[in-house]
Design a protein around this motif. Structure first.
Motif, short mmCIF file in Angstrom:
data_model
loop_
_atom_site.label_atom_id
_atom_site.label_comp_id
_atom_site.label_asym_id
_atom_site.label_seq_id
_atom_site.Cartn_x
_atom_site.Cartn_y
_atom_site.Cartn_z
N THR A 157 0.81 -1.22 0.00
CA THR A 157 0.00 0.00 0.00
C THR A 157 0.85 1.27 0.00
N GLY A 158 2.17 1.14 -0.06
CA GLY A 158 3.04 2.31 -0.21
C GLY A 158 3.41 2.99 1.09
N LYS A 159 3.17 2.35 2.23
CA LYS A 159 3.44 2.98 3.53
C LYS A 159 4.90 3.40 3.65
N THR A 160 5.80 2.45 3.47
CA THR A 160 7.23 2.72 3.62
C THR A 160 7.77 3.51 2.44
N TYR A 161 7.33 3.16 1.24
CA TYR A 161 7.82 3.81 0.03
C TYR A 161 7.57 5.32 0.07
N LEU A 210 14.59 -1.27 2.51
CA LEU A 210 14.88 0.15 2.72
C LEU A 210 15.92 0.64 1.72
N TYR A 211 16.94 -0.19 1.45
CA TYR A 211 17.92 0.15 0.41
C TYR A 211 17.22 0.30 -0.94
N ASP A 212 16.31 -0.62 -1.23
CA ASP A 212 15.60 -0.59 -2.52
C ASP A 212 14.83 0.71 -2.69
N ALA A 213 14.13 1.15 -1.63
CA ALA A 213 13.36 2.39 -1.70
C ALA A 213 14.29 3.58 -1.92
N LEU A 214 15.40 3.63 -1.18
CA LEU A 214 16.34 4.74 -1.34
C LEU A 214 16.88 4.82 -2.76
N ASN A 215 17.22 3.68 -3.32
CA ASN A 215 17.81 3.66 -4.66
C ASN A 215 16.82 4.09 -5.73
N VAL A 251 12.48 6.68 10.03
CA VAL A 251 11.42 5.74 9.65
C VAL A 251 11.66 4.41 10.36
N LEU A 252 10.64 3.92 11.05
CA LEU A 252 10.67 2.55 11.59
C LEU A 252 9.71 1.71 10.76
N ASP A 253 10.26 0.79 10.01
CA ASP A 253 9.47 -0.09 9.14
C ASP A 253 9.19 -1.40 9.86
N GLU A 254 8.14 -2.11 9.43
CA GLU A 254 7.75 -3.40 10.02
C GLU A 254 7.59 -3.28 11.54
N ALA A 255 6.94 -2.21 11.97
CA ALA A 255 6.84 -1.91 13.40
C ALA A 255 6.00 -2.93 14.16
N GLN A 256 5.20 -3.73 13.45
CA GLN A 256 4.43 -4.75 14.15
C GLN A 256 5.33 -5.80 14.81
N ASN A 257 6.60 -5.86 14.38
CA ASN A 257 7.55 -6.81 14.95
C ASN A 257 8.44 -6.20 16.03
N ALA A 258 8.11 -4.98 16.45
CA ALA A 258 8.78 -4.37 17.60
C ALA A 258 7.99 -4.73 18.86
N ILE A 278 6.27 5.67 11.60
CA ILE A 278 6.23 4.26 11.98
C ILE A 278 5.25 3.55 11.06
N THR A 279 5.71 2.52 10.36
CA THR A 279 4.84 1.78 9.44
C THR A 279 4.76 0.32 9.87
#
Length: 337
Positions: A157-161, A210-215, A251-258, A278-279
């Motif tokens: 859904t583009g949250k992190t992107y 995260l690297y993929d999004a930055l690139n 950015v904190l990605d995959e926050a459900q695993n924190a 936070i996504t």
């Protein structure tokens, strides 16, 4: 573009024919697609018939479905008029936009009306990023408006992107000095210690999205240089302990695993001049049984704080392959996973 409703050929209570006038023939060709495949997609999904008559499209079928087809065709044509392309994903998104919104949680649909019909874009060094759904537009608005944002919803859904794109935009415009991207290095079936190499080699696979999004947003050489200079950091959540993150986009990605303690630790890193996103996806928790998700606790505890924005996505907001939305809906309907 004018819309004319002609008298129906059959029962006026259920049947209608709508004529849509598209003045730019070049754009109409793009709207129809190669071998009219875009029209065929809409016909198949809505059960209507679309006939081309010069610069006009005639839509025949049930009254409600012809109205929906007319809305979709008009929205796609407007997109072409704005200089954007129309892909299968765009058609699929418009088809799903007509479904009832099942988003849950505070602000699920707030502040959307002001964006209807307007273009919202995020400029980066490599591309112009365009949020496509109402939920994404509202999310982008809140990324620039609030110092702390949550993006919660299913994969694709583009949250992190969009969060990383906003961070890159603020970085290149001088609004922040650093970009810090983090994820919990939670093992989903594999044991981290068994991976080869040093600690960086072990955690990099977890950070790869995260690297993929930055690139996507910065030239590769520039990204590497900024990482070397520590102006961009990509690190596991555990590495955030004890730090104060000032003048940074975090950015904190995959926050459900924190875990709950990790989430509290991360949220209290927020420093002066920083923004934090936070996504997470409630349906993809990989924590051990009995361990509470920090994302769940943050929702429960923080929704009453007006300075914090909670943004919710559903399968309607999926912008990957259209099948991804169908897969998510199937799993949500089953409820066993």
């Amino acid at each position: 573009m004018a819309t004319t409703v002609l008298p129906p050929a059959t029962d006026p209570a259920t049947q209608s024919e709508r004529m849509l006038d598209f003045p730019d023939n070049r754009l109409l060709i793009d709207l129809c697609g190669e071998y009219d495949r875009n029209l065929a997609e809409i016909e198949q999904k809505l059960g209507v018939q679309i006939l081309r008559r010069g610069n006009l499209l005639a839509v025949l079928g049930e009254e409600d479905t012809t109205a929906e087809a007319a809305r979709i065709l008009s929205a796609l044509y407007t997109r072409l008029e704005a200089g954007r392309e129309v892909t299968r994903a765009d058609i699929d998104r418009e088809l799903r936009m007509g479904q009832p919104d099942t988003a849950t949680g505070p602000q699920a649909g707030d502040q959307l009306e002001m964006f209807r019909g307007g273009a919202i874009e995020i400029k980066t060094r490599r591309k112009l990023v365009e949020p496509r759904t109402d939920a994404q537009k509202s999310y982008v608005q809140n990324l620039f408006k609030h110092e702390l944002c949550f993006g919660i919803g299913p994969a694709g859904t583009g949250k992190t992107y969009l969060a990383v794109a906003a961070g890159v935009n603020m970085f290149i415009n001088g609004q922040v000095d650093r970009i810090i991207l983090s994820r919990p290095a939670v093992e989903a079936g594999e044991k981290l210690g068994y991976l080869p190499g040093d600690m960086k080699d072990k955690v990099d696979p977890y950070m790869q999205p995260l690297y993929d999004a930055l690139n996507d947003f910065l030239p590769g050489k520039q990204t590497a240089k900024l990482i070397e200079e520590k102006r961009i950091e990509i690190a596991p959540l555990a590495f955030m302990r004890g730090r104060t993150l000032a003048n940074a986009f975090v950015v904190l990605d995959e926050a459900q695993n924190a875990t709950s303690m990790q989430m509290k630790m991360f949220l209290t890193r927020l420093g002066e001049g920083s923004r934090m996103v936070i996504t997470g996806d409630r349906s993809q928790i990989d924590l051990p049984r009995g361990v509470s998700s920090g994302l769940h606790d943050a929702e429960r505890l923080l929704t009453t704080i007006p300075q914090i924005s909670f943004n919710y996505f559903t399968s309607k907001d999926v912008v990957r392959h259209p099948l991804v939305a169908a897969i998510i809906e199937a799993y949500e309907a089953d409820g066993s996973v």
